[in-house]
Write a protein that holds these residues in place. Structure first.
Motif, PDB file in Angstrom:
ATOM      1  N   TYR A 238       3.220 -33.034 100.392  1.00  0.00           N
ATOM      2  CA  TYR A 238       3.352 -31.861  99.526  1.00  0.00           C
ATOM      3  C   TYR A 238       2.603 -32.145  98.239  1.00  0.00           C
ATOM      4  O   TYR A 238       2.368 -33.299  97.873  1.00  0.00           O
ATOM      5  CB  TYR A 238       4.817 -31.498  99.262  1.00  0.00           C
ATOM      6  CG  TYR A 238       5.548 -32.402  98.291  1.00  0.00           C
ATOM      7  CD1 TYR A 238       5.557 -32.141  96.915  1.00  0.00           C
ATOM      8  CD2 TYR A 238       6.261 -33.506  98.742  1.00  0.00           C
ATOM      9  CE1 TYR A 238       6.222 -32.960  96.032  1.00  0.00           C
ATOM     10  CE2 TYR A 238       6.943 -34.334  97.862  1.00  0.00           C
ATOM     11  CZ  TYR A 238       6.913 -34.050  96.514  1.00  0.00           C
ATOM     12  OH  TYR A 238       7.581 -34.876  95.637  1.00  0.00           O
ATOM     13  N   GLN A 239       2.227 -31.088  97.539  1.00  0.00           N
ATOM     14  CA  GLN A 239       1.370 -31.220  96.376  1.00  0.00           C
ATOM     15  C   GLN A 239       2.130 -30.861  95.107  1.00  0.00           C
ATOM     16  O   GLN A 239       2.489 -29.698  94.901  1.00  0.00           O
ATOM     17  CB  GLN A 239       0.149 -30.298  96.535  1.00  0.00           C
ATOM     18  CG  GLN A 239      -0.964 -30.551  95.559  1.00  0.00           C
ATOM     19  CD  GLN A 239      -1.539 -31.963  95.665  1.00  0.00           C
ATOM     20  OE1 GLN A 239      -1.586 -32.546  96.736  1.00  0.00           O
ATOM     21  NE2 GLN A 239      -1.947 -32.509  94.539  1.00  0.00           N
ATOM     22  N   ASP A 241       3.009 -29.639  91.424  1.00  0.00           N
ATOM     23  CA  ASP A 241       2.325 -28.653  90.581  1.00  0.00           C
ATOM     24  C   ASP A 241       2.531 -28.913  89.105  1.00  0.00           C
ATOM     25  O   ASP A 241       2.224 -28.075  88.259  1.00  0.00           O
ATOM     26  CB  ASP A 241       2.782 -27.233  90.935  1.00  0.00           C
ATOM     27  CG  ASP A 241       4.273 -27.022  90.725  1.00  0.00           C
ATOM     28  OD1 ASP A 241       4.969 -27.981  90.322  1.00  0.00           O
ATOM     29  OD2 ASP A 241       4.752 -25.891  90.969  1.00  0.00           O
ATOM     30  N   ARG A 242       3.065 -30.100  88.782  1.00  0.00           N
ATOM     31  CA  ARG A 242       3.260 -30.489  87.383  1.00  0.00           C
ATOM     32  C   ARG A 242       3.370 -32.006  87.322  1.00  0.00           C
ATOM     33  O   ARG A 242       3.598 -32.658  88.354  1.00  0.00           O
ATOM     34  CB  ARG A 242       4.534 -29.851  86.810  1.00  0.00           C
ATOM     35  CG  ARG A 242       5.820 -30.267  87.520  1.00  0.00           C
ATOM     36  CD  ARG A 242       7.031 -29.567  86.932  1.00  0.00           C
ATOM     37  NE  ARG A 242       6.976 -28.143  87.159  1.00  0.00           N
ATOM     38  CZ  ARG A 242       7.467 -27.545  88.254  1.00  0.00           C
ATOM     39  NH1 ARG A 242       8.029 -28.275  89.208  1.00  0.00           N
ATOM     40  NH2 ARG A 242       7.397 -26.248  88.407  1.00  0.00           N
ATOM     41  N   ARG A 280      -9.650 -29.313  96.275  1.00  0.00           N
ATOM     42  CA  ARG A 280      -8.749 -28.648  95.316  1.00  0.00           C
ATOM     43  C   ARG A 280      -7.467 -29.469  95.138  1.00  0.00           C
ATOM     44  O   ARG A 280      -6.945 -29.592  94.019  1.00  0.00           O
ATOM     45  CB  ARG A 280      -8.433 -27.233  95.777  1.00  0.00           C
ATOM     46  CG  ARG A 280      -7.671 -26.437  94.717  1.00  0.00           C
ATOM     47  CD  ARG A 280      -7.682 -24.953  95.015  1.00  0.00           C
ATOM     48  NE  ARG A 280      -6.787 -24.587  96.103  1.00  0.00           N
ATOM     49  CZ  ARG A 280      -7.179 -24.088  97.276  1.00  0.00           C
ATOM     50  NH1 ARG A 280      -8.475 -23.935  97.529  1.00  0.00           N
ATOM     51  NH2 ARG A 280      -6.306 -23.770  98.204  1.00  0.00           N
ATOM     52  N   MET A 281      -6.948 -30.037  96.222  1.00  0.00           N
ATOM     53  CA  MET A 281      -5.753 -30.868  96.125  1.00  0.00           C
ATOM     54  C   MET A 281      -6.011 -32.107  95.274  1.00  0.00           C
ATOM     55  O   MET A 281      -5.149 -32.544  94.506  1.00  0.00           O
ATOM     56  CB  MET A 281      -5.285 -31.262  97.529  1.00  0.00           C
ATOM     57  CG  MET A 281      -4.690 -30.091  98.308  1.00  0.00           C
ATOM     58  SD  MET A 281      -4.649 -30.360 100.109  1.00  0.00           S
ATOM     59  CE  MET A 281      -3.751 -31.887 100.236  1.00  0.00           C
ATOM     60  N   GLU A 284      -6.035 -30.843  91.719  1.00  0.00           N
ATOM     61  CA  GLU A 284      -4.659 -30.526  91.332  1.00  0.00           C
ATOM     62  C   GLU A 284      -3.895 -31.791  90.975  1.00  0.00           C
ATOM     63  O   GLU A 284      -3.110 -31.808  90.018  1.00  0.00           O
ATOM     64  CB  GLU A 284      -3.956 -29.782  92.470  1.00  0.00           C
ATOM     65  CG  GLU A 284      -4.404 -28.355  92.664  1.00  0.00           C
ATOM     66  CD  GLU A 284      -3.849 -27.734  93.931  1.00  0.00           C
ATOM     67  OE1 GLU A 284      -3.955 -26.506  94.071  1.00  0.00           O
ATOM     68  OE2 GLU A 284      -3.328 -28.484  94.796  1.00  0.00           O
ATOM     69  N   SER A 285      -4.105 -32.851  91.743  1.00  0.00           N
ATOM     70  CA  SER A 285      -3.433 -34.122  91.452  1.00  0.00           C
ATOM     71  C   SER A 285      -3.858 -34.658  90.085  1.00  0.00           C
ATOM     72  O   SER A 285      -3.010 -35.021  89.260  1.00  0.00           O
ATOM     73  CB  SER A 285      -3.757 -35.156  92.541  1.00  0.00           C
ATOM     74  OG  SER A 285      -3.253 -34.751  93.796  1.00  0.00           O
ATOM     75  N   CYS A 288      -2.507 -32.866  87.119  1.00  0.00           N
ATOM     76  CA  CYS A 288      -1.083 -33.120  86.871  1.00  0.00           C
ATOM     77  C   CYS A 288      -0.797 -34.600  86.638  1.00  0.00           C
ATOM     78  O   CYS A 288       0.358 -35.036  86.687  1.00  0.00           O
ATOM     79  CB  CYS A 288      -0.246 -32.599  88.040  1.00  0.00           C
ATOM     80  SG  CYS A 288      -0.274 -30.813  88.245  1.00  0.00           S
ATOM     81  N   LEU A 341      -8.241 -24.703  86.973  1.00  0.00           N
ATOM     82  CA  LEU A 341      -7.618 -26.002  86.762  1.00  0.00           C
ATOM     83  C   LEU A 341      -8.421 -26.756  85.716  1.00  0.00           C
ATOM     84  O   LEU A 341      -9.660 -26.752  85.762  1.00  0.00           O
ATOM     85  CB  LEU A 341      -7.592 -26.816  88.064  1.00  0.00           C
ATOM     86  CG  LEU A 341      -6.734 -26.283  89.214  1.00  0.00           C
ATOM     87  CD1 LEU A 341      -7.164 -26.922  90.529  1.00  0.00           C
ATOM     88  CD2 LEU A 341      -5.266 -26.561  88.941  1.00  0.00           C
TER      89      LEU A 341
END
Length: 431
Positions: A238-239, A241-242, A280-281, A284-285, A288, A341
């Motif tokens: 799971y990714q 989001d914060r 994108r993942m 996103e990592s 965050c 992002l």
């Protein structure tokens, strides 16, 4: 920006906290490699447990194990060319089979084939300038001392009632960890897996095991799956989001993801993630404050399948042009516009755009703070202007005014032909 210590920097004290963790937070992207006897079954790495195989049934893979296409040097080059800065190999998975030569067991690749795959992996990764990590499963369905529990392949047999000696197994684990951390030079990361209701820190002897690891390799990073706090946490499949926190304090973390939902080679699982989604993942990592480790499961002969190779090649084409928006970067305190992002490295702010806007993009709070803007993939200038915040009457041919402090970028109509477009904003204050 602080320069991370070299893998071979003998002058750096590996026990120093900055040295120990700095490389990990700067790297941001790693490769996970799941390979073992289960790769021959090609039905997921949990195949022995899922199908409740006896040891005799499972040993048909041992007798056929021949990783003639396992090329650690090629794997290392692929990882580096994909933009990865570290790599982790399954030295031992839940089935108990070891990819190294162990004096404590004959259930090893060395005994089966004469090859120490851990040594090949470690040497190849170092040669490519990558940090080295090893995975070690706390579970072991082969060891006679490991008690039969909810995950064990023999859970529905009379073996569940057999007396077994976990103390004996704990000593075996400690002995193998000693081998891995004394016979292969510096190991940067150790990924234990995993704690669950029937077995936890007491069964593993987690505190003693971690103390041993620290004694043998003071500079190593250890994950959180011993059931006691480690150096970093490991959200799986799971990714976040914060940024992640424990007790109100931010922690280092690494999102663990597969290409298709299986860690080991799974021939008939075709649920592959698109390379654009994986990029994108990754972003996103970083946005965050975390890392992404992306798994490949080589085939039963040890090679990457064509889909995995194509995916990594596509990611590598993106990272070749956009690496500085990821490596050495982290979260930004600026308010992120919708469908975008931010990552930041010093005075460089990186705007990633999964959804490409038409002509204009408004950036809150950046008026007067940007010296230059460019598309990162080709270095082409992006023009911008600042809104004064005045409320003007509607004009059919001009965008409405924005709040004071807004910076407005003027973008090309055509979306750049890259997996994820990135705009580099050079902030005031650059040296």
């Amino acid at each position: 920006m602080r320069q991370e210590p070299s893998v071979t920097d003998a002058s750096a004290d590996p026990a120093d906290a900055t040295v120990r963790t700095g490389w990990f937070e700067a790297s941001r992207f790693g490769l996970f490699v799941h390979f073992g006897l289960y790769s021959l079954a090609a039905r997921h790495e949990w195949v022995r447990s899922r199908e409740s195989m006896s040891q005799q049934e499972y040993d048909r893979y041992l007798h056929r194990f021949d990783p003639d296409l396992f090329d650690a040097r090629q794997l290392a080059r692929t990882a580096r060319e994909s933009g990865m800065r570290y790599a982790v190999l399954t030295a031992k998975h839940h089935d108990g089979f070891c990819l190294f030569g162990s004096a404590l067991s004959e259930y090893t690749s060395m005994h089966a084939t004469g090859r120490d795959l851990v040594r090949e992996f470690v040497d190849a990764m170092r040669a490519e300038g990558l940090r080295v990590g090893l995975y070690y499963s706390l579970l072991d369905w082969h060891h006679p001392g490991f008690t039969v529990d909810e995950h064990h392949p023999l859970r529905d047999t009379e073996a569940r009632r057999e007396p077994r000696d976990m103390a004996r197994y704990r000593e075996y684990m400690k002995g193998q960890i000693r081998e891995l951390l004394t016979e292969y030079g510096r190991i940067d990361l150790l990924f234990f897996d995993f704690t669950y209701p029937e077995k936890g820190p007491e069964e593993w002897g987690s505190r003693q095991l971690l103390d041993l690891v620290r004694e043998l390799q003071p500079g190593i990073l250890v994950n959180d799956r011993l059931g006691i706090p480690g150096d970093y946490v490991t959200p799986e499949q799971y990714q976040p989001d914060r940024p992640l926190e424990r007790g109100g304090e931010r922690v280092m973390w690494e999102a663990c993801h597969t290409l298709n939902g299986s860690w080991g080679y799974d021939r008939d699982n075709h649920d592959y993630k698109d390379p654009a989604l994986l990029v994108r993942m990754l972003v996103e990592s970083v946005a965050c404050g975390g890392n992404l480790i992306l798994n490949v499961g080589p085939t039963g002969r040890g090679a990457l399948d064509p889909r995995a190779r194509a995916t990594l090649r596509a990611i590598g084409e993106w990272t070749e042009l956009h690496a500085r928006s990821v490596h050495g970067a982290g979260p930004s305190a600026f308010e992120t516009p919708a469908n975008a992002l931010y990552t930041q490295s010093g005075t460089r702010l990186y705007l990633h755009l999964p959804a490409w806007p038409l002509k204009h993009l408004h950036l809150p709070g950046l008026a007067g703070r940007v010296r230059y803007a460019q598309l990162l993939h080709d270095g082409s200038e992006i023009r911008f202007h600042e809104m004064d915040g005045a409320r003007h009457e509607h004009n059919n041919l001009a965008p409405p005014s924005q709040p004071a402090g807004t910076l407005t970028l003027t973008l090309p109509v055509a979306r750049p032909d890259v997996l994820l477009p990135v705009i580099e904003l050079v902030l005031d204050g650059e040296e």
